[in-house]
Design a protein around this motif. Sequence first.
Motif, PDB file in Angstrom:
ATOM      1  N   THR A   1      19.612  12.500 -34.275  1.00  0.00           N
ATOM      2  CA  THR A   1      18.197  12.149 -34.339  1.00  0.00           C
ATOM      3  C   THR A   1      17.366  13.328 -34.838  1.00  0.00           C
ATOM      4  O   THR A   1      17.839  14.472 -34.916  1.00  0.00           O
ATOM      5  CB  THR A   1      17.685  11.758 -32.946  1.00  0.00           C
ATOM      6  OG1 THR A   1      17.752  12.923 -32.088  1.00  0.00           O
ATOM      7  CG2 THR A   1      18.523  10.638 -32.338  1.00  0.00           C
ATOM      8  N   THR A   2      16.092  13.030 -35.138  1.00  0.00           N
ATOM      9  CA  THR A   2      15.152  14.090 -35.497  1.00  0.00           C
ATOM     10  C   THR A   2      15.048  15.123 -34.376  1.00  0.00           C
ATOM     11  O   THR A   2      14.958  16.322 -34.628  1.00  0.00           O
ATOM     12  CB  THR A   2      13.771  13.482 -35.793  1.00  0.00           C
ATOM     13  OG1 THR A   2      13.881  12.594 -36.926  1.00  0.00           O
ATOM     14  CG2 THR A   2      12.738  14.560 -36.099  1.00  0.00           C
ATOM     15  N   TYR A   3      15.067  14.660 -33.146  1.00  0.00           N
ATOM     16  CA  TYR A   3      15.004  15.576 -32.009  1.00  0.00           C
ATOM     17  C   TYR A   3      16.193  16.533 -32.010  1.00  0.00           C
ATOM     18  O   TYR A   3      16.032  17.740 -31.751  1.00  0.00           O
ATOM     19  CB  TYR A   3      14.968  14.763 -30.714  1.00  0.00           C
ATOM     20  CG  TYR A   3      14.802  15.574 -29.446  1.00  0.00           C
ATOM     21  CD1 TYR A   3      13.921  16.656 -29.389  1.00  0.00           C
ATOM     22  CD2 TYR A   3      15.506  15.241 -28.298  1.00  0.00           C
ATOM     23  CE1 TYR A   3      13.759  17.387 -28.222  1.00  0.00           C
ATOM     24  CE2 TYR A   3      15.350  15.969 -27.125  1.00  0.00           C
ATOM     25  CZ  TYR A   3      14.481  17.039 -27.090  1.00  0.00           C
ATOM     26  OH  TYR A   3      14.329  17.769 -25.931  1.00  0.00           O
TER      27      TYR A   3
ATOM     28  N   TYR B   1       7.910  17.105 -27.672  1.00  0.00           N
ATOM     29  CA  TYR B   1       8.562  15.948 -28.292  1.00  0.00           C
ATOM     30  C   TYR B   1       8.718  14.845 -27.256  1.00  0.00           C
ATOM     31  O   TYR B   1       9.155  15.088 -26.148  1.00  0.00           O
ATOM     32  CB  TYR B   1       9.934  16.362 -28.841  1.00  0.00           C
ATOM     33  CG  TYR B   1      10.600  15.288 -29.659  1.00  0.00           C
ATOM     34  CD1 TYR B   1      10.457  15.248 -31.036  1.00  0.00           C
ATOM     35  CD2 TYR B   1      11.381  14.315 -29.053  1.00  0.00           C
ATOM     36  CE1 TYR B   1      11.089  14.271 -31.805  1.00  0.00           C
ATOM     37  CE2 TYR B   1      12.009  13.330 -29.796  1.00  0.00           C
ATOM     38  CZ  TYR B   1      11.848  13.315 -31.176  1.00  0.00           C
ATOM     39  OH  TYR B   1      12.459  12.336 -31.915  1.00  0.00           O
TER      40      TYR B   1
ATOM     41  N   MET C   1      18.170  18.055 -43.356  1.00  0.00           N
ATOM     42  CA  MET C   1      16.751  17.901 -43.037  1.00  0.00           C
ATOM     43  C   MET C   1      16.063  19.210 -43.351  1.00  0.00           C
ATOM     44  O   MET C   1      16.642  20.299 -43.158  1.00  0.00           O
ATOM     45  CB  MET C   1      16.561  17.526 -41.565  1.00  0.00           C
ATOM     46  CG  MET C   1      15.113  17.362 -41.136  1.00  0.00           C
ATOM     47  SD  MET C   1      15.002  16.808 -39.406  1.00  0.00           S
ATOM     48  CE  MET C   1      13.280  17.166 -39.063  1.00  0.00           C
TER      49      MET C   1
ATOM     50  N   ALA D   1      17.802  17.621 -34.603  1.00  0.00           N
ATOM     51  CA  ALA D   1      17.557  18.606 -35.654  1.00  0.00           C
ATOM     52  C   ALA D   1      16.528  19.632 -35.213  1.00  0.00           C
ATOM     53  O   ALA D   1      16.686  20.842 -35.461  1.00  0.00           O
ATOM     54  CB  ALA D   1      17.093  17.905 -36.934  1.00  0.00           C
TER      55      ALA D   1
ATOM     56  N   PRO E   1       7.731  12.050 -35.663  1.00  0.00           N
ATOM     57  CA  PRO E   1       8.088  11.747 -34.272  1.00  0.00           C
ATOM     58  C   PRO E   1       6.839  11.707 -33.401  1.00  0.00           C
ATOM     59  O   PRO E   1       5.768  12.170 -33.799  1.00  0.00           O
ATOM     60  CB  PRO E   1       9.010  12.902 -33.883  1.00  0.00           C
ATOM     61  CG  PRO E   1       8.655  14.009 -34.824  1.00  0.00           C
ATOM     62  CD  PRO E   1       8.196  13.370 -36.093  1.00  0.00           C
TER      63      PRO E   1
ATOM     64  N   ASN F   1      14.345  10.621 -41.331  1.00  0.00           N
ATOM     65  CA  ASN F   1      13.837  11.927 -41.768  1.00  0.00           C
ATOM     66  C   ASN F   1      14.913  12.794 -42.416  1.00  0.00           C
ATOM     67  O   ASN F   1      14.670  13.970 -42.690  1.00  0.00           O
ATOM     68  CB  ASN F   1      13.230  12.678 -40.571  1.00  0.00           C
ATOM     69  CG  ASN F   1      11.926  12.049 -40.115  1.00  0.00           C
ATOM     70  OD1 ASN F   1      11.073  11.709 -40.928  1.00  0.00           O
ATOM     71  ND2 ASN F   1      11.781  11.878 -38.804  1.00  0.00           N
ATOM     72  N   PHE F   2      16.072  12.198 -42.674  1.00  0.00           N
ATOM     73  CA  PHE F   2      17.201  12.942 -43.222  1.00  0.00           C
ATOM     74  C   PHE F   2      17.531  12.460 -44.635  1.00  0.00           C
ATOM     75  O   PHE F   2      17.119  11.382 -45.067  1.00  0.00           O
ATOM     76  CB  PHE F   2      18.446  12.745 -42.350  1.00  0.00           C
ATOM     77  CG  PHE F   2      18.292  13.221 -40.938  1.00  0.00           C
ATOM     78  CD1 PHE F   2      18.559  14.544 -40.597  1.00  0.00           C
ATOM     79  CD2 PHE F   2      17.884  12.352 -39.928  1.00  0.00           C
ATOM     80  CE1 PHE F   2      18.424  14.989 -39.297  1.00  0.00           C
ATOM     81  CE2 PHE F   2      17.746  12.781 -38.620  1.00  0.00           C
ATOM     82  CZ  PHE F   2      18.014  14.117 -38.310  1.00  0.00           C
TER      83      PHE F   2
ATOM     84  N   PHE G   1       7.621  15.327 -41.894  1.00  0.00           N
ATOM     85  CA  PHE G   1       8.445  14.162 -41.626  1.00  0.00           C
ATOM     86  C   PHE G   1       8.015  12.942 -42.434  1.00  0.00           C
ATOM     87  O   PHE G   1       6.825  12.704 -42.612  1.00  0.00           O
ATOM     88  CB  PHE G   1       8.381  13.797 -40.128  1.00  0.00           C
ATOM     89  CG  PHE G   1       8.653  14.954 -39.214  1.00  0.00           C
ATOM     90  CD1 PHE G   1       9.949  15.373 -38.957  1.00  0.00           C
ATOM     91  CD2 PHE G   1       7.609  15.644 -38.608  1.00  0.00           C
ATOM     92  CE1 PHE G   1      10.203  16.445 -38.121  1.00  0.00           C
ATOM     93  CE2 PHE G   1       7.858  16.711 -37.764  1.00  0.00           C
ATOM     94  CZ  PHE G   1       9.149  17.119 -37.524  1.00  0.00           C
TER      95      PHE G   1
END
Length: 247
Positions: free
Chosen positions: A20-22, A246, A181, A24, A234, A83-84, A230
Amino acid sequence: MPAPASPPALDPPFRGYIETTYDALLVFEAARRGMIPRVTRRLIERERGMVQSGAVFVFDEHESGIKRWTDGLVWSPSRILGNFLVYRETDKRRNSSTGNNDQGGADKQTSSSISSGSQGRPGLSAASITGLDYTQARGRTVSDGQGQPSDSLDKNRERQLVGSLTNSYKFKDAGLVKKTMSVNVNGFAQHMVSYYSVADVLNGRLRTPSSIGELVSLEISPEYMQKQNFRFPPVFDIGPDGLLQYK
């Protein structure tokens, strides 16, 4: 005379799966704090052996002077996945006539060379975190009893892992996926480049940063959470100390 011993294999700066973005953001923050060593120069030939399932690298373009990521492998063009950006490893022999190379399909946002300054520096890797079993499943092992992924999970889960890169190219059998990312911090780009095999993720062989206590306890710096970093920003809360957290 006996042949000289081969040098020991090098470990990547961090080993896991960026889901997930988190995940990263936790890796970016850990690298900022020095818990995961950032890459500071190009990978030399021997260091390219670190490019394997589970390897994660972070580098800052300004710090490293690196403008294009190279790893010696051949990749499909990139596809957006949240976001990747994701790429799949292709077969060199099958794609040689198309002119593909190890920079083929690289997107400008993340097409930077890296090198590793990880040797001799402390890092947060599988070997340095005690009490973690990297073969534990993040769910049960996905198998039909003969070592093959279950058909019932194939389509949805495969799309989560490789995006739309399913049938467009002659992918390498059991090849890697590259997931990247980028964020802009104080005017300079920082990049996260991760590698995994679909089988390793499905069978729980790689842990996510958000499942590792030493990482999930980190407070992510506001510089990493700017919405312009992004495609799909998020969600953040304002913590009791007034800082972004976050959600």
